[in-house]
Design a protein around this motif. Structure first.
Motif, PDB file in Angstrom:
ATOM      1  N   UNK A  70      34.689  34.307  31.502  1.00  0.00           N
ATOM      2  CA  UNK A  70      33.354  33.730  31.699  1.00  0.00           C
ATOM      3  C   UNK A  70      33.392  32.249  31.337  1.00  0.00           C
ATOM      4  N   UNK A  71      33.142  31.392  32.302  1.00  0.00           N
ATOM      5  CA  UNK A  71      33.100  29.951  32.054  1.00  0.00           C
ATOM      6  C   UNK A  71      31.801  29.612  31.327  1.00  0.00           C
ATOM      7  N   UNK A  72      31.933  28.929  30.187  1.00  0.00           N
ATOM      8  CA  UNK A  72      30.759  28.626  29.371  1.00  0.00           C
ATOM      9  C   UNK A  72      30.424  27.139  29.441  1.00  0.00           C
ATOM     10  N   UNK A  73      29.561  26.775  30.392  1.00  0.00           N
ATOM     11  CA  UNK A  73      29.070  25.399  30.473  1.00  0.00           C
ATOM     12  C   UNK A  73      27.918  25.194  29.480  1.00  0.00           C
ATOM     13  N   UNK A  74      27.410  26.289  28.925  1.00  0.00           N
ATOM     14  CA  UNK A  74      26.216  26.238  28.072  1.00  0.00           C
ATOM     15  C   UNK A  74      26.530  25.920  26.610  1.00  0.00           C
ATOM     16  N   UNK A  75      27.726  25.406  26.314  1.00  0.00           N
ATOM     17  CA  UNK A  75      28.061  25.063  24.931  1.00  0.00           C
ATOM     18  C   UNK A  75      27.075  24.050  24.372  1.00  0.00           C
ATOM     19  N   UNK A  76      26.677  23.097  25.194  1.00  0.00           N
ATOM     20  CA  UNK A  76      25.714  22.083  24.752  1.00  0.00           C
ATOM     21  C   UNK A  76      24.422  22.730  24.270  1.00  0.00           C
ATOM     22  N   UNK A  77      23.918  23.694  25.026  1.00  0.00           N
ATOM     23  CA  UNK A  77      22.680  24.376  24.638  1.00  0.00           C
ATOM     24  C   UNK A  77      22.857  25.200  23.383  1.00  0.00           C
ATOM     25  N   UNK A  78      24.022  25.802  23.205  1.00  0.00           N
ATOM     26  CA  UNK A  78      24.280  26.609  22.007  1.00  0.00           C
ATOM     27  C   UNK A  78      24.378  25.732  20.759  1.00  0.00           C
ATOM     28  N   UNK A  79      24.998  24.567  20.897  1.00  0.00           N
ATOM     29  CA  UNK A  79      25.037  23.625  19.780  1.00  0.00           C
ATOM     30  C   UNK A  79      23.637  23.155  19.412  1.00  0.00           C
ATOM     31  N   UNK A  80      22.838  22.879  20.428  1.00  0.00           N
ATOM     32  CA  UNK A  80      21.494  22.344  20.187  1.00  0.00           C
ATOM     33  C   UNK A  80      20.590  23.375  19.531  1.00  0.00           C
ATOM     34  N   UNK A  81      20.592  24.607  20.029  1.00  0.00           N
ATOM     35  CA  UNK A  81      19.751  25.635  19.406  1.00  0.00           C
ATOM     36  C   UNK A  81      20.265  25.996  18.017  1.00  0.00           C
ATOM     37  N   UNK A  82      21.590  25.959  17.822  1.00  0.00           N
ATOM     38  CA  UNK A  82      22.138  26.190  16.491  1.00  0.00           C
ATOM     39  C   UNK A  82      21.677  25.137  15.507  1.00  0.00           C
ATOM     40  N   UNK A 124      43.962  27.513  33.742  1.00  0.00           N
ATOM     41  CA  UNK A 124      43.164  28.292  32.814  1.00  0.00           C
ATOM     42  C   UNK A 124      43.287  29.773  33.138  1.00  0.00           C
ATOM     43  N   UNK A 125      42.548  30.614  32.431  1.00  0.00           N
ATOM     44  CA  UNK A 125      42.537  32.049  32.750  1.00  0.00           C
ATOM     45  C   UNK A 125      42.213  32.270  34.231  1.00  0.00           C
ATOM     46  N   UNK A 126      43.005  33.084  34.897  1.00  0.00           N
ATOM     47  CA  UNK A 126      42.922  33.214  36.363  1.00  0.00           C
ATOM     48  C   UNK A 126      41.557  33.726  36.824  1.00  0.00           C
ATOM     49  N   UNK A 127      40.925  34.599  36.050  1.00  0.00           N
ATOM     50  CA  UNK A 127      39.666  35.211  36.488  1.00  0.00           C
ATOM     51  C   UNK A 127      38.444  34.482  35.935  1.00  0.00           C
ATOM     52  N   UNK A 128      38.641  33.350  35.227  1.00  0.00           N
ATOM     53  CA  UNK A 128      37.497  32.626  34.674  1.00  0.00           C
ATOM     54  C   UNK A 128      36.608  32.114  35.799  1.00  0.00           C
ATOM     55  N   UNK A 129      35.324  32.400  35.704  1.00  0.00           N
ATOM     56  CA  UNK A 129      34.373  31.989  36.724  1.00  0.00           C
ATOM     57  C   UNK A 129      34.177  32.994  37.822  1.00  0.00           C
ATOM     58  N   UNK A 130      34.991  34.065  37.827  1.00  0.00           N
ATOM     59  CA  UNK A 130      34.894  35.063  38.878  1.00  0.00           C
ATOM     60  C   UNK A 130      34.186  36.316  38.355  1.00  0.00           C
ATOM     61  N   UNK A 131      33.056  36.696  38.950  1.00  0.00           N
ATOM     62  CA  UNK A 131      32.376  37.933  38.518  1.00  0.00           C
ATOM     63  C   UNK A 131      33.229  39.151  38.862  1.00  0.00           C
ATOM     64  N   UNK A 132      33.126  40.174  38.036  1.00  0.00           N
ATOM     65  CA  UNK A 132      33.878  41.398  38.304  1.00  0.00           C
ATOM     66  C   UNK A 132      32.908  42.511  38.650  1.00  0.00           C
ATOM     67  N   UNK A 133      33.051  43.044  39.854  1.00  0.00           N
ATOM     68  CA  UNK A 133      32.201  44.159  40.291  1.00  0.00           C
ATOM     69  C   UNK A 133      33.086  45.390  40.387  1.00  0.00           C
ATOM     70  N   UNK A 134      32.821  46.354  39.544  1.00  0.00           N
ATOM     71  CA  UNK A 134      33.652  47.563  39.467  1.00  0.00           C
ATOM     72  C   UNK A 134      33.656  48.322  40.773  1.00  0.00           C
ATOM     73  N   UNK A 135      34.858  48.711  41.185  1.00  0.00           N
ATOM     74  CA  UNK A 135      34.982  49.479  42.411  1.00  0.00           C
ATOM     75  C   UNK A 135      35.040  48.626  43.644  1.00  0.00           C
TER      76      UNK A 135
END
Length: 424
Positions: free
Chosen positions: A151-163, A413-424
């Motif tokens: 999961x690519x986390x672009x929301x680090x800025x928001x997490x720092x700010x709310x923290x 980077x991790x090969x599946x980063x940014x790619x949603x996984x849908x089971x099946x």
């Protein structure tokens, strides 16, 4: 039909080191020689203070002739650039130690020129650099936990700010900085929960969700700041700050002691976090499963690993780690919450994650580089050096761009980063 010779040639092309690094090092070496050496002020003396007043062992200040020191260091820098070129031409990559030594010497050359006829404390510079690297390192570690699970986390800025917001409010109410320190991760979890909900459960584009959550965090904290904190600053926005904790014996070691072992508890928590995450990521079943989900989620699912559950857990844990880093801005530094006070540090943390190649130790070292650039612009601003103030304010961001674009090169980077996984 592909022959054995074609395969060998193809492999050679793929593994041949690029000349980009030696060229960059060479250009920087020439700049150092001309600007900081040959054009340095004649007759000037640069003074570096090595010890602080609290040190058990006092080391005399180091006085260096500005121009001569600049020329001598520049020659060594150019020699390293030439050695890097020789290695690349021989088919070998430029070693990490060479880049580290080059960077230290280049910065020292620049400092010698910038502090001509003035003095500065090396210990204070390094101590402040480590402190300013704290939110970047926590943010990068939080992003690492997310991206290693896909999961690519672009929301680090928001997490720092709310923290930062949560730490300020709860520390003010309890009149205890440590209460704010405990509250910060849970406020980062607010953003993390929404990130996990939209990206893991509903498979929304991770980049878009991250950007939207950053905007949401800015709007939310700005609203509460204007409606609550501004009019009740004495009770809701006056948090006590974390005190400095000296580690007995270790803090008395010259240079190293004050820098590493005369810090706030946030710095010591960072040490522990990096060690635990490094061990957990590469030496435990938990880390193996996390990396499997981030690289090959379908294969991980096939062997019985719950991909969705793993991603949920990692996103939530990563957001709490980033939220803890947000506490630095209020109880660890400023002592009060301000609108958009993180000032893009979440994006620099993301750059530190990439520069550190998704490795906890690498992310910490990259955060230290950016923290040093931030502290350096503060020190040189106080000393009133000939460098324009506008350039000094841009320095941390220029270093970020240069480091990621100029030195990282092609990283995977991790090969599946940014790619949603849908089971099946």
């Amino acid at each position: 039909m592909t022959t054995t010779m074609d395969v060998q040639n193809s492999a050679a092309v793929k593994t041949e080191p690029s000349l980009r690094v030696p060229i960059v090092l060479g250009v920087l070496g020439v700049v150092a020689l001309v600007l900081f050496g040959l054009l340095g002020p004649a007759g000037a003396v640069t003074t570096f203070r090595i010890s602080t007043g609290a040190d058990a062992i006092q080391i005399p200040a180091l006085e260096l002739p500005t121009r001569a020191t600049g020329i001598a260091l520049s020659i060594v820098i150019l020699a390293l650039a030439v050695y890097s070129f020789i290695l690349v031409r021989a088919g070998r990559k430029t070693p990490t130690w060479l880049l580290a030594v080059f960077g230290v010497l280049w910065v020292l050359t620049f400092l010698t020129w910038a502090v001509a006829d003035k003095s500065t404390s090396i210990v204070s510079l390094l101590q402040g650099s480590l402190l300013l690297a704290v939110p970047l390192a926590f943010g990068a570690l939080g992003g690492l936990l997310n991206e290693r699970a896909g999961v690519v986390n672009i929301a680090i800025e928001g997490q720092l700010l709310t923290g930062a917001f949560g730490a300020a409010v709860f520390a003010s109410i309890a009149d205890n900085a440590y209460v704010g320190l405990v509250a910060a991760p849970f406020f980062g979890l607010i953003i993390g929960s929404m990130l996990a909900l939209f990206t893991v459960k509903y498979h929304v584009n991770q980049i878009i969700v991250g950007v939207v959550l950053n905007v949401f965090a800015v709007g939310l904290t700005t609203f509460f700041f204007g409606s609550l904190l501004k009019d009740n600053a004495s009770t809701l926005n006056s948090p006590p700050r974390l005190g400095v904790i000296d580690i007995p014996i270790l803090s008395d070691i010259p240079i190293i002691g004050p820098v590493l072992f005369r810090q706030s508890i946030l710095v010591y928590i960072l040490y522990v976090a990096v060690i635990l995450l490094t061990i957990g990521l590469f030496r435990t079943r938990w880390g193996l499963r996390m990396r499997a989900v981030g690289e090959y989620p379908k294969a991980a699912d096939t062997v019985g690993i719950d991909v969705e559950k793993t991603r949920w857990h990692n996103v939530l844990l990563g957001s709490m780690v980033a939220g803890l880093g947000g506490a630095f801005f209020t109880v660890g530094s400023v002592g009060a919450f301000g609108e958009e006070m993180t000032a893009g540090k979440g994006y620099i943390a993301l750059a530190a994650l990439i520069l550190g190649r998704w490795n906890p130790v690498g992310a910490l070292l990259a955060a230290l580089l950016f923290g040093f650039a931030d502290k350096l612009q503060q020190v040189l601003g106080v000393l009133e050096t000939p460098i324009p103030n506008q350039f000094m304010l841009m320095l941390p961001y220029i270093v970020t761009i240069f480091a990621v674009a100029g030195l990282v090169g092609r990283v995977r980077g991790p090969a599946a980063a940014g790619e949603p996984y849908i089971k099946g």
